[in-house]
Structures are given as C-alpha cells and as structure tokens.
Write a protein that holds these residues in place. Structure first.
Motif, PDB file in Angstrom:
ATOM      1  N   PHE A   1      67.317  43.885  82.369  1.00  0.00           N
ATOM      2  CA  PHE A   1      66.460  42.702  82.382  1.00  0.00           C
ATOM      3  C   PHE A   1      64.981  43.097  82.328  1.00  0.00           C
ATOM      4  O   PHE A   1      64.124  42.274  82.037  1.00  0.00           O
TER       5      PHE A   1
ATOM      6  N   ARG B   1      62.625  43.703  84.486  1.00  0.00           N
ATOM      7  CA  ARG B   1      61.714  42.844  85.230  1.00  0.00           C
ATOM      8  C   ARG B   1      60.774  43.666  86.106  1.00  0.00           C
ATOM      9  O   ARG B   1      61.119  44.759  86.559  1.00  0.00           O
ATOM     10  N   HIS B   2      59.586  43.123  86.344  1.00  0.00           N
ATOM     11  CA  HIS B   2      58.661  43.793  87.251  1.00  0.00           C
ATOM     12  C   HIS B   2      58.961  43.357  88.691  1.00  0.00           C
ATOM     13  O   HIS B   2      59.760  42.452  88.941  1.00  0.00           O
TER      14      HIS B   2
ATOM     15  N   GLU C   1      58.877  39.618  89.787  1.00  0.00           N
ATOM     16  CA  GLU C   1      60.006  38.814  89.310  1.00  0.00           C
ATOM     17  C   GLU C   1      61.266  39.111  90.113  1.00  0.00           C
ATOM     18  O   GLU C   1      62.058  38.215  90.412  1.00  0.00           O
ATOM     19  N   LEU C   2      61.451  40.381  90.452  1.00  0.00           N
ATOM     20  CA  LEU C   2      62.617  40.746  91.255  1.00  0.00           C
ATOM     21  C   LEU C   2      62.542  40.111  92.643  1.00  0.00           C
ATOM     22  O   LEU C   2      63.550  39.645  93.190  1.00  0.00           O
TER      23      LEU C   2
ATOM     24  N   TYR D   1      66.096  34.909  78.649  1.00  0.00           N
ATOM     25  CA  TYR D   1      65.350  35.827  79.530  1.00  0.00           C
ATOM     26  C   TYR D   1      64.470  36.804  78.748  1.00  0.00           C
ATOM     27  O   TYR D   1      63.966  37.777  79.327  1.00  0.00           O
TER      28      TYR D   1
ATOM     29  N   ARG E   1      61.330  42.366  76.131  1.00  0.00           N
ATOM     30  CA  ARG E   1      61.089  43.154  77.346  1.00  0.00           C
ATOM     31  C   ARG E   1      61.525  44.607  77.158  1.00  0.00           C
ATOM     32  O   ARG E   1      60.820  45.540  77.564  1.00  0.00           O
TER      33      ARG E   1
END
Length: 425
Positions: free
Chosen positions: A210, A212-213, A216-217, A256, A261
């Motif tokens: 995903f 994510r940074h 976001e997590l 997403y 990403r």
C-alpha cells in the motif's frame, strides 16, 4: 561427474576434444588458459582428479576462435587503449574480512566500478570495437554480475540502487510466491474474504504494497476512517464473487492509488515497476485459480498452499529488464555469455562446513554415493574433496562467461571463528 569419468575410461582412445572458444576475445581466452594451466600443475590437477596413475580430467588449452568485440578506454592523451581482459581485485594482506563484511565491501566496490564505467561510456571514453573498427558504447545490459545466492544479489542491488544504477536479478530461483508482494496479496485476499474482521482489514491496509506513510498508517486506528475502508472492502467482496478476484483487485488498486504509490517509492532491492508487476501477476494467477474453485474460502486455501510450497511461478520479465545490469547465479549462467562480467564473490565458493555433531555423513566415491554412521573421518574428507572439486568446476564456469572483459575478487576472506584466510584451501 563420476559417471562421466567412468564413461571416459570406457571410451579411452575414442575421444574428440572441442578446443575452440567462439565466445571470447583472444586476450581473455589466453588469460583463462594461463590461470588453469598453472592450476593443472598442482599435485591434484586443476579439477582435483589427478593422481600418480594419471589425470582423467585434465585442463586442455583452448584456442580463441571468437569474434568478440574488444573493450577499450580512451586515455588522457585521447588514445584508445585496450582494457585488461582479466582483472583481479585483492584486498591488502593485512585486511582480513569476515564473509559478511566481504560481501558488503565487494558489492560497493563493484557498484562503484560499474558506475565509473557507465559514466565513461556516456562521456564517449569507453566502448567496444569490432574487427572492422566500428565503435559501440558500453551499455548497462552489456554487464552481468555472477553470484552464488539470492542474498548476495540483494546486497548488490542495494549498492547499485544507491548509485542510481538499475539492475535485474535473473535467477530461476526467484519465485513469485517467495516475494514480499505475495505476502501482501495474501493479506488483501483475507480482508476481501472477511472485511468485517478489523485485524485482517488493518493488516491489508498496513501492508508494504500500500506504500503508505506513517500518518496514513496511524489513521487506520480511527474507527470512522476504518468504517469507510470496511465499506470499500465489502464492495470488493461483492465484485470478487460476481466478476472475479481480478476485477476486485483492480478496483482496490485504483481506489488506493497503489500503482502511483509503488512507482514513487521503490525499495532498495526492487523497483516500483517490479512490485506492481508482481501484484498484477498474482491477481491474474488468482483469477485463473478461482475459475476452478468454489468460493473465496477455497481460493484462500489454494493460495496458502501455493505460498507454503513456494510453487514454481516465476516472476514475469519486464520489458525494461532487457536494458538493465543483469545479476544472475553462476549455476543459471551455464551456457550463457555476456560482454562484461563481474565476479565479486568468487572467494566465497567453497565446500560446506561438516557438521561435527551429525550422526550420519553423506559422501561420494567413484562407485556412487554413500552414508556413514558414527565417526568416519575418511567420509568427511572424501565429501570435502568432492565439494572442493565441484567448487573449482563452478569457478571455471564463472570465468568463461565473459566475451570481452572479466573482473573478479580474490580476497582474502575469513570464515567462522578461524583466523586463516580462504586462500589456504
């Protein structure tokens, strides 16, 4: 090998030797001849089968018949000079590195050398010349780095990536279900199958794929935000049941923004393109399997089995892979050839350490394989000797893959708790 030696003895006087090399430049053929002719003067010969009764596996000098291009570099005076055909990197005698440190140092040294060569090629100072004098600049795909293990390949790719040099690992052992993307895809399947389970949903949303940074997590802990994600995954479940898992995964990746990403966040050992291709390959595999199964639960069981068995579903080749530096195992490189070859970990090719606590020792002789029970020093010595000769044959394969230039590391290297370098073997 023993089968070959038996056949050689049975056909004595009827042998035909292929003594011509159609792959490499005369300079490189002469260099390899020199190395193995010296080795063949050792008491056990170059390949470890020489005895007082003769040498059933001698090294036979090879004649150069190839049309390989010569690699040349422009000197400060503007003149083109041939690059050395065979180059050895030796650490100072007072520098004795453990195997792990040696791998890292040689990976960095190799990456630096390749970066320097490619920069020189871009500047017009390093190129191949054919027999007619036509010049072709060195390209990344002209370079191959031969390794023994996937771990060595990973360290190399990280060193190359830090210098902006892209590479591809071509080992036939690089299987799709052993990748990190395969583990992430399993988390996605679990969440799609049971979106009401918050543990599975959070695992999917927090998966590496995903990309994510941290912010976001951390937001995944918010119940309102999680309710939105639950609704999405319930929709993916409906799509999977009526249209197939491939359509569901495509919708998930769109919602997403996963392709963008991944492309924006490559890992040290894998590009974003590679990670994205792996995920799409897994989705396609799952779609094909789902067509033969009854429901998502059956697909989950089938997928878990594929991961557990590390099924032979190899990573798809990317079109861009054809233009990258190649990393490949020596075993996989048998029969292949590359213009420029690096062998940074050659000193690490050695027999495995015998397990002194083992109650049984496998060993090989001219009559076949055997197994000794209890203490049997002769068996350990015989097996060590067989592995040593096998290592030398592997080194010969590695040294004969290059067309124009070959660079190898020489050590010394320290193994285990011992203080002796590998050269004493």
């Amino acid at each position: 090998m023993f089968s070959y030696l038996a056949a050689r003895e049975a056909t004595q006087g009827r042998h035909y030797t292929l003594d011509a090399n159609y792959r490499s430049t005369p300079a490189l053929v002469a260099a390899v001849n020199y190395v193995f002719e010296r080795a063949d003067r050792q008491p056990s010969g170059a390949f470890g089968h020489k005895t007082d009764e003769g040498n059933p596996l001698p090294f036979i000098r090879v004649n150069a018949r190839g049309k390989a291009r010569q690699l040349k570099q422009r000197n400060e005076a503007g003149e083109w000079q041939p690059c050395p055909a065979l180059t050895g990197w030796a650490l100072p005698r007072d520098t004795l590195l453990a195997a792990g440190h040696f791998v890292q140092q040689m990976a960095d040294h190799t990456a630096e050398a390749i970066t320097s060569s490619l920069n020189a090629a871009v500047a017009g100072d390093l190129a191949f010349f054919d027999a007619g004098g036509e010049m072709t600049a060195l390209r990344p795909q002209d370079i191959a780095i031969l390794v023994s293990t996937g771990d060595q390949a990973a360290v190399l790719q990280q060193s190359l990536n830090r210098r902006g040099i892209k590479s591809v690992y071509l080992s036939d052992r690089h299987r799709l279900f052993a990748t990190e993307e395969a583990a992430d895809f399993h988390r996605w399947l679990l969440a799609i199958a049971e979106p009401q389970r918050q543990d599975r949903l959070r695992a999917a949303l927090g998966s590496s794929s995903f990309a994510r940074h941290w912010g976001e997590l951390d937001a995944v802990r918010n119940d309102v935000r999680l309710d939105e994600d639950t609704s999405r995954f319930m929709a993916y479940q409906r799509i999977a049941r009526h249209q197939g898992i491939l359509a569901a995964v495509y919708q998930l990746m769109h919602d997403y923004h996963i392709p963008a990403r991944l492309l924006a966040a490559p890992l040290p050992d894998r590009s974003g393109e590679r990670r994205l291709t792996n995920l799409l390959h897994l989705a396609d595999w799952a779609q094909n399997e789902q067509a033969q199964l009854a429901g998502l639960d059956a697909l989950l069981q089938r997928y878990a089995q594929a991961v557990s068995d590390n099924e032979a579903e190899h990573e798809l080749r990317l079109e861009q892979d054809e233009h990258l530096v190649r990393i490949i195992t020596i075993h996989s490189a048998k029969g292949l050839q590359y213009p420029v070859v690096y062998l940074p970990f050659l000193p690490l090719i050695r027999p495995k350490e015998a397990n002194k606590n083992s109650t049984a020792t496998p060993w090989r002789t001219s009559t076949g394989r055997g197994m000794s029970l209890g203490e049997f020093p002769e068996a350990i010595a015989a097996e060590h000797e067989a592995q040593m000769t096998e290592s030398v044959r592997l080194i010969y394969v590695a040294l004969t893959r290059a067309e124009s230039a070959c660079t190898l590391a020489l050590g010394p290297v320290k193994f285990g708790a011992g203080k002796q370098p590998n050269q004493h073997e």
